[in-house]
Design a protein around this motif. Structure first.
Motif, PDB file in Angstrom:
ATOM      1  N   LEU A 242       0.825  -1.209   0.000  1.00 12.54           N
ATOM      2  CA  LEU A 242       0.000   0.000   0.000  1.00 12.54           C
ATOM      3  C   LEU A 242       0.861   1.262   0.000  1.00 12.54           C
ATOM      4  O   LEU A 242       0.508   2.260  -0.622  1.00 12.54           O
ATOM      5  N   GLU A 243       2.003   1.199   0.666  1.00  9.93           N
ATOM      6  CA  GLU A 243       2.915   2.344   0.676  1.00  9.93           C
ATOM      7  C   GLU A 243       3.491   2.595  -0.723  1.00  9.93           C
ATOM      8  O   GLU A 243       3.727   3.737  -1.109  1.00  9.93           O
ATOM      9  N   LYS A 244       3.681   1.533  -1.503  1.00  6.34           N
ATOM     10  CA  LYS A 244       4.156   1.689  -2.881  1.00  6.34           C
ATOM     11  C   LYS A 244       3.066   2.250  -3.788  1.00  6.34           C
ATOM     12  O   LYS A 244       3.337   3.065  -4.672  1.00  6.34           O
TER      13      LYS A 244
ATOM     14  N   ILE B 158      -7.079   7.535  -0.830  1.00  4.34           N
ATOM     15  CA  ILE B 158      -6.787   6.681  -1.988  1.00  4.34           C
ATOM     16  C   ILE B 158      -6.734   5.215  -1.563  1.00  4.34           C
ATOM     17  O   ILE B 158      -7.353   4.340  -2.186  1.00  4.34           O
ATOM     18  N   ARG B 159      -6.016   4.922  -0.490  1.00  4.23           N
ATOM     19  CA  ARG B 159      -5.897   3.540  -0.017  1.00  4.23           C
ATOM     20  C   ARG B 159      -7.262   2.964   0.370  1.00  4.23           C
ATOM     21  O   ARG B 159      -7.581   1.825   0.034  1.00  4.23           O
ATOM     22  N   ALA B 160      -8.057   3.757   1.066  1.00  5.20           N
ATOM     23  CA  ALA B 160      -9.383   3.287   1.481  1.00  5.20           C
ATOM     24  C   ALA B 160     -10.272   3.010   0.274  1.00  5.20           C
ATOM     25  O   ALA B 160     -11.013   2.024   0.259  1.00  5.20           O
TER      26      ALA B 160
ATOM     27  N   ALA C  11       2.564   7.633   1.601  1.00  6.06           N
ATOM     28  CA  ALA C  11       2.142   8.636   2.580  1.00  6.06           C
ATOM     29  C   ALA C  11       2.900   9.948   2.415  1.00  6.06           C
ATOM     30  O   ALA C  11       2.360  11.010   2.704  1.00  6.06           O
ATOM     31  N   GLY C  12       4.110   9.908   1.944  1.00  3.79           N
ATOM     32  CA  GLY C  12       4.926  11.112   1.850  1.00  3.79           C
ATOM     33  C   GLY C  12       4.668  11.983   0.624  1.00  3.79           C
ATOM     34  O   GLY C  12       5.266  13.051   0.496  1.00  3.79           O
TER      35      GLY C  12
ATOM     36  N   ASP D 208      -4.715  18.660   5.184  1.00  2.03           N
ATOM     37  CA  ASP D 208      -4.720  17.727   6.300  1.00  2.03           C
ATOM     38  C   ASP D 208      -3.739  16.569   6.118  1.00  2.03           C
ATOM     39  O   ASP D 208      -3.602  15.723   6.993  1.00  2.03           O
ATOM     40  N   GLY D 209      -3.067  16.511   4.977  1.00  4.95           N
ATOM     41  CA  GLY D 209      -2.015  15.527   4.766  1.00  4.95           C
ATOM     42  C   GLY D 209      -2.464  14.087   4.687  1.00  4.95           C
ATOM     43  O   GLY D 209      -1.636  13.186   4.825  1.00  4.95           O
ATOM     44  N   ASN D 210      -3.751  13.834   4.461  1.00  6.72           N
ATOM     45  CA  ASN D 210      -4.211  12.450   4.424  1.00  6.72           C
ATOM     46  C   ASN D 210      -4.784  12.032   3.074  1.00  6.72           C
ATOM     47  O   ASN D 210      -5.565  11.079   3.002  1.00  6.72           O
ATOM     48  N   GLY D 211      -4.351  12.678   2.018  1.00  3.78           N
ATOM     49  CA  GLY D 211      -4.803  12.288   0.687  1.00  3.78           C
ATOM     50  C   GLY D 211      -4.521  10.826   0.397  1.00  3.78           C
ATOM     51  O   GLY D 211      -5.346  10.125  -0.189  1.00  3.78           O
TER      52      GLY D 211
END
Length: 138
Positions: free
Chosen positions: A67-69, A92-94, A73-74, A85-88
């Motif tokens: 999921l990180e690939k 996407i993952r959800a 998150a960065g 809010d830095g949670n884009g």
């Protein structure tokens, strides 16, 4: 047709916290002593997901790394430009995993594979109290 609604809450750490909720689901469903039904496990919200996996340390780590690939998150996402809010990445993952699973209840038992567990994944970038909704139809 009868519908039963059940809810339970889980405290999460966020940041792709992967939590086995199988026992929570079993406890809520088995309380009704049903024989055959369809159980929907659902989470409302756009930064968390519900799915099934073999819940073991290696696979949990593998899922996190994949999921990180896919949605790191960065990275900066257009959502972050709007809301700051830095949670884009969490959204996407959800969206990729989904917010619900259906599990048949057959002869009084959830029809899960031997190595299959129901998991909540909280992708948000902060701890949360997540409400999981079960809808049991029989």
């Amino acid at each position: 047709m009868t519908i039963i609604n059940e809810n339970f809450t889980i405290h999460t750490e966020g940041h792709t916290d992967i939590i086995d909720i199988t026992k929570n689901v079993q406890n809520a469903v088995y309380r009704h002593s049903l024989k055959d039904a369809l159980v929907t496990v659902h989470i409302a919200g756009s930064t968390a997901a519900i799915t099934t996996i073999e819940y073991e340390d290696g696979l949990v780590k593998d899922l996190y790394e994949v999921l990180e690939k896919i949605a790191p998150a960065g990275e900066t996402y257009h959502h972050d430009d709007l809301w700051h809010d830095g949670n884009g990445y969490a959204h996407i993952r959800a969206a990729l995993i989904g917010n619900s699973v259906f599990v048949p209840l057959i002869n009084g038992a959830l029809n899960l594979g031997t190595w299959q567990q129901i998991v909540l994944i909280d992708f948000d970038n902060k701890p949360r109290l997540r409400n999981i909704c079960l809808q049991i139809v029989y």
